[in-house]
Each structure stands twice: as structure tokens, then as C-alpha cells.
Design a protein around this motif. Structure first.
Motif, mmCIF file in Angstrom:
data_model
loop_
_atom_site.group_PDB
_atom_site.id
_atom_site.type_symbol
_atom_site.label_atom_id
_atom_site.label_comp_id
_atom_site.label_asym_id
_atom_site.label_seq_id
_atom_site.Cartn_x
_atom_site.Cartn_y
_atom_site.Cartn_z
ATOM 1 N N ASN A 36 0.825 -1.209 0.000
ATOM 2 C CA ASN A 36 0.000 0.000 0.000
ATOM 3 C C ASN A 36 0.859 1.258 0.000
ATOM 4 O O ASN A 36 0.524 2.245 -0.662
ATOM 5 C CB ASN A 36 -0.970 -0.003 1.181
ATOM 6 N N LYS A 39 2.144 1.722 -3.465
ATOM 7 C CA LYS A 39 1.106 2.295 -4.325
ATOM 8 C C LYS A 39 0.998 3.803 -4.109
ATOM 9 O O LYS A 39 0.907 4.577 -5.071
ATOM 10 C CB LYS A 39 -0.237 1.627 -4.053
ATOM 11 N N MET A 40 1.014 4.218 -2.858
ATOM 12 C CA MET A 40 0.951 5.647 -2.550
ATOM 13 C C MET A 40 2.176 6.364 -3.138
ATOM 14 O O MET A 40 2.046 7.438 -3.741
ATOM 15 C CB MET A 40 0.886 5.856 -1.040
ATOM 16 N N ASN A 41 3.356 5.761 -2.978
ATOM 17 C CA ASN A 41 4.569 6.351 -3.551
ATOM 18 C C ASN A 41 4.461 6.450 -5.071
ATOM 19 O O ASN A 41 4.853 7.457 -5.664
ATOM 20 C CB ASN A 41 5.806 5.533 -3.188
ATOM 21 N N PHE A 42 3.933 5.420 -5.704
ATOM 22 C CA PHE A 42 3.753 5.419 -7.155
ATOM 23 C C PHE A 42 2.822 6.552 -7.578
ATOM 24 O O PHE A 42 3.129 7.302 -8.513
ATOM 25 C CB PHE A 42 3.202 4.064 -7.599
ATOM 26 N N GLU A 43 1.691 6.674 -6.896
ATOM 27 C CA GLU A 43 0.727 7.721 -7.231
ATOM 28 C C GLU A 43 1.307 9.120 -7.049
ATOM 29 O O GLU A 43 0.927 10.052 -7.759
ATOM 30 C CB GLU A 43 -0.538 7.554 -6.391
ATOM 31 N N ASN A 44 2.232 9.263 -6.100
ATOM 32 C CA ASN A 44 2.877 10.555 -5.841
ATOM 33 C C ASN A 44 4.186 10.716 -6.617
ATOM 34 O O ASN A 44 4.943 11.644 -6.358
ATOM 35 C CB ASN A 44 3.139 10.726 -4.342
ATOM 36 N N GLN A 45 4.436 9.803 -7.537
ATOM 37 C CA GLN A 45 5.631 9.794 -8.370
ATOM 38 C C GLN A 45 6.922 9.819 -7.542
ATOM 39 O O GLN A 45 7.917 10.412 -7.921
ATOM 40 C CB GLN A 45 5.598 10.945 -9.374
ATOM 41 N N ARG A 96 5.588 -0.530 -14.602
ATOM 42 C CA ARG A 96 4.771 0.433 -13.852
ATOM 43 C C ARG A 96 3.287 0.346 -14.207
ATOM 44 O O ARG A 96 2.590 1.342 -14.315
ATOM 45 C CB ARG A 96 5.271 1.871 -14.044
ATOM 46 N N CYS A 98 -0.089 -0.407 -12.837
ATOM 47 C CA CYS A 98 -0.670 -0.438 -11.490
ATOM 48 C C CYS A 98 -1.596 -1.636 -11.269
ATOM 49 O O CYS A 98 -1.791 -2.051 -10.134
ATOM 50 C CB CYS A 98 -1.393 0.869 -11.211
ATOM 51 N N GLU A 102 -1.962 -3.827 -7.904
ATOM 52 C CA GLU A 102 -3.277 -4.025 -7.275
ATOM 53 C C GLU A 102 -3.564 -5.500 -7.023
ATOM 54 O O GLU A 102 -4.121 -5.865 -5.993
ATOM 55 C CB GLU A 102 -4.391 -3.417 -8.141
#
Length: 132
Positions: A36, A39-45, A96, A98, A102
Motif C-alpha cells: 500500500n 502504491k501511494m509512492n507510485f501515485e505521488n511519483q 509500472r 498499477c 493491485e
């Protein structure tokens, strides 16, 4: 920083006093947490942090593989599952996509819930009953 030290000490004590079943649950829960966060790091690049979390999640999956007891048939099936999710994490780190992340998150969530339920049933004696 002091709160972090307390958390680390709490986790250290929890791990040192846990049963094998509880340790497995801790691994599943930590896997879910790391994924999780990735995922947050990915969404925030925040790709460097994301890769650190992915690396930690892979280390947990390798640990789960290493703890399997192949005297039981299910261990081979679990190994295959873990290897599959390791491959998804590797692909996610490269492509990359997602959806791959998931899928691994969902697996870790479901296994955490299932393992916790099984532990609770075993501890309460429900898992030991044999209805005829």
C-alpha cells in the motif's frame, strides 16, 4: 523520532514472542502495508521510495517461501502463488502497470484476513473440532 523508536521496540518484542502462526500473520500484514505504501509512492511519483517498498515486499515473499514445510502438499501450491506474485512485482517495477500491483495488494489483504481467521479459530479450538 521517539515514537518511531517505541514502535520498533514494540515490533521487536512482538516478533520475539510470537508463535510461528503469528509470525506468518505479521509477514502477511507487513506485506500488505508495504504494498500500500508502494502504491501511494507510485501515485505521488516517488519512484525511489516505491522501489524500496517493492524490494521490502519481495523480501517478505521470499521469506514466506523459505518458511514453507514441504511435508504438506499445500506448500507447493503456496510456493507457486508466492513465485507468481513475485513475478508480478518484478513486472510492476519495470513496466509500472498499477493493475499488477493491485493484484498483489489484493492477494496480501485476502491472505492476511484468511490467516488471521484461521489463527483465531485454532486458538479458540474451533479449528480442531471434527464434526461427524
Amino acid at each position: 523520532m521517539i515514537a518511531s523508536n517505541y514502535r520498533e521496540q514494540y515490533l521487536k518484542t512482538k516478533v520475539e514472542t510470537a508463535s510461528p502462526g503469528d509470525l506468518t500473520l505479521l509477514l502477511y500484514e507487513e506485506l500488505y502495508r508495504k504494498l500500500n505504501m508502494a502504491k501511494m509512492n507510485f501515485e505521488n511519483q516517488q519512484f525511489e521510495e516505491m522501489l524500496e517498498r517493492i524490494h521490502g515486499a519481495r523480501a517478505i515473499l521470499y521469506e514466506l517461501v523459505g518458511t514453507l514445510n514441504f511435508d504438506y502438499e499445500i506448500s507447493s501450491q503456496l510456493r507457486d502463488l508466492y513465485v507468481y506474485y513475485l513475478s508480478l512485482l518484478n513486472e510492476f517495477a519495470i513496466k509500472r502497470n498499477c493493475e499488477q500491483l493491485e493484484e498483489v495488494i489484493e492477494f496480501s489483504k485476502e491472505f492476511s484476513i484468511t490467516w488471521k481467521t484461521a489463527l483465531n479459530m485454532t486458538k479458540s479450538g474451533q479449528g480442531l473440532k471434527n464434526d461427524k
